[in-house]
Design an enzyme around this catalytic site. Structure first.
Site, PDB file in Angstrom:
ATOM      1  N   ASP A 119      -7.729  -4.799  11.461  1.00  0.00           N
ATOM      2  CA  ASP A 119      -7.233  -3.682  10.656  1.00  0.00           C
ATOM      3  C   ASP A 119      -7.191  -3.980   9.157  1.00  0.00           C
ATOM      4  O   ASP A 119      -6.510  -3.301   8.405  1.00  0.00           O
ATOM      5  CB  ASP A 119      -5.856  -3.246  11.132  1.00  0.00           C
ATOM      6  N   GLU A 157       0.812  -1.212   0.000  1.00  0.00           N
ATOM      7  CA  GLU A 157       0.000   0.000   0.000  1.00  0.00           C
ATOM      8  C   GLU A 157       0.846   1.264   0.000  1.00  0.00           C
ATOM      9  O   GLU A 157       1.918   1.296   0.600  1.00  0.00           O
ATOM     10  CB  GLU A 157      -0.876   0.039   1.256  1.00  0.00           C
TER      11      GLU A 157
END
Lengths: 357, 357
Positions: free
Chosen positions: A237, A66
């Site tokens: 998460d 990411e």
């Protein structure tokens, strides 16, 4: 943030893993987290200024890579971070990260830094900041379920920032708890090793869940959570990864970082899309209430957001000034004449020949 | 690409500006561009494999900072690049860039590299690859309008890859043309310095436009472009910035890299959104025709796409193996026990004390 000062345009200060460890040991681990917490509070109060791009994810069968960019209009920052749950079995980190700050006015990078360690510090600092606004008054005891890489940082951040004195530890793997007990032995915290989750939460004012690598696990069941507690939920998460039983969520007032991201990645992915939650920046800037009563259960549904990384990098940028805890990277081409990039390369050839003579 | 080999997990090979210059001088500037061109062709043929995320832009009054990620499923790459037109007046580069490759299987970065110079090389390599498929047969003469940072790289790439022998140069600033004439004097190319754009394009088989910092300029008017030419349009590369008169576009067969991006940034932002264009990967993989007749005007509407940066980084990764043209960056934390990040920091403290004793 003051305008960046640059002696040499082409060099970018770089904080290696080794220098990051030296820097935070020089400052002190707890003091570093307190400094990052302060930077987070400053940035959350001016939340509306930030360019809040969603993270840019590249998914594969093995994991995700990411990019998390943000900007406050003067400073730009991004973090590169991967998540590969199966790495551990090959002796590799599940998560590695690095980050960069740049000057929005001219686009030149001003800091490159390791962020594997720094992310651990900012995650704990963020939790402690949230608890400052949400935990019951005079909270002294925290239960930590999940004693992996994040555990010690949570314990120390809550000691420093929230005045926690007692930490109760539990992990399904007793070796993880032993490791945390050993690492925290001289921390000044009263430590208790617990053999079950139920034992762990007994008498706690704050419950921190930070387990890893579980799909839709139920670390906390409804009967384990009494009234008046603050829950600091770290481990849920990413999509498909949660730690709390849904019933707990319905009994709690839920606080988030950046809600659109939390709905995808946090505990609230178990709830309807329009379920009401409060963003922490609204509490910090006085727009909304944090804890409203002693009996209320508050829940920080932590997933980690780009602004926190920005705050952490901003803190590190300030902290390294005047120290030896960085090196200069020759990362940016800086020809005498910006239009003469090819000439710069040719002159390098001549210099090399001269040097060889 | 072969699986990455890593001796030490925590170190990432870094190619500085200095090492990039040394590496390309060691290989040869033209040979480097030929190598990058080959990598681009390999990647464009397998275009459909790539994860083609649009670039992630952070705009400000002064310019833009962009992240350009892509992945072929095995290797992930991204480039950081800024565009700040007013930087030149402060003696800074308009564009600076760096890039990274990572292993998709575990998320670990395997290469960090300067890309200000590398982007100049890949842009010229991409142009020459496009011309290989689109330019008239036996093209020998290229006109270059705009003699800034990209000019010499274009001339040399077209010499090496397309067999161009004569280069005609023109810039509104005669000093830019002088600089290019000087830099290319020993290149083996026949050079002509021209005093007008009209003079420059006389007798050219290929016209390259690579001017900078002009809003909706008209570098080429319709009467300057005869039949059978190939136009290599480099400079129109962001919203509001184009170089060609619209009428030329309607007379040309237009070729793009990644059309959704070119419609926003390229010359075709002047055309209706559904105007038919051909993507270069379709030509390279034999799905569509390139040049169809001698009289046709072909136009490569170049804006630069993430896959080309990926190809360039992939080439550099291979090129540095076994050389001294990189250094190892201590960028990734690598604790003996992945769960014991805090313990790693503590052990660093002990090592420091021992070292000081």
């Amino acid at each position: 943030m003051a305008k960046f000062h640059r002696d040499t345009l082409n060099l970018v200060p770089f904080v290696s893993v080794d220098n990051m460890m030296k820097l935070i040991l020089h400052i002190g681990v707890e003091e570093t987290m307190a400094g990052i917490a302060e930077a987070i509070e400053e940035d959350f109060v001016r939340w509306e200024l930030f360019d809040k791009t969603p993270r840019v994810a590249s998914h594969s069968a093995e994991g995700v890579i990411e990019l998390m960019p943000t900007s406050d209009g003067e400073v730009y920052g991004f973090k590169y971070v991967n998540g590969h749950p199966k790495n551990t079995k090959d002796g590799m980190q599940t998560v590695t990260a690095f980050g960069l700050l740049a000057d929005v006015a001219n686009g030149y990078p001003v800091l490159l830094s390791e962020m594997t360690i720094l992310t651990a510090l900012r995650t704990a600092a963020m939790s402690a900041v949230a608890a400052k606004y949400l935990a019951p008054k005079n909270a002294k005891t925290m239960a930590i379920i999940g004693n992996g890489a994040q555990c010690e940082f949570q314990a120390l951040a809550f000691r420093k920032i929230c005045g926690i004195e007692n930490v109760r530890l539990y992990d399904t793997d007793p070796k993880a708890t032993e490791k945390a007990m050993f690492n925290l032995q001289n921390s000044g915290l009263n430590l208790t090793s617990c053999s079950t989750g139920e034992d762990c939460v007994a008498g706690a004012d704050i419950i921190t869940t930070c387990t890893a690598d579980k799909q839709y696990a139920t670390i906390l069941t409804d009967n384990m959570v009494g009234s008046g507690l603050h829950i600091n939920a770290i481990g849920g998460d990413c999509p498909g990864k949660t730690e709390l039983h849904k019933d707990i969520l319905y009994r709690s007032e839920i606080f988030t970082e950046f809600t659109p991201q939390t709905r995808i990645e946090g505990e609230i992915q178990q709830l309807p899309e329009d379920y009401e939650v409060t963003e922490l920046w609204e509490v910090m800037s006085g727009k909304k209430d944090g804890r409203k009563s002693d009996g209320q259960i508050t829940l920080f549904d932590s997933v980690g957001f780009a602004v926190e990384d920005f705050s952490a990098l901003r803190y590190i940028y300030q902290a390294i000034q005047g120290t030896q805890f960085y090196e200069d990277l020759d990362m940016l081409a800086d020809p005498d004449d910006p239009r003469d990039l090819y000439g710069m390369v040719q002159r390098a050839a001549k210099q090399n020949m001269t040097a060889a003579e």
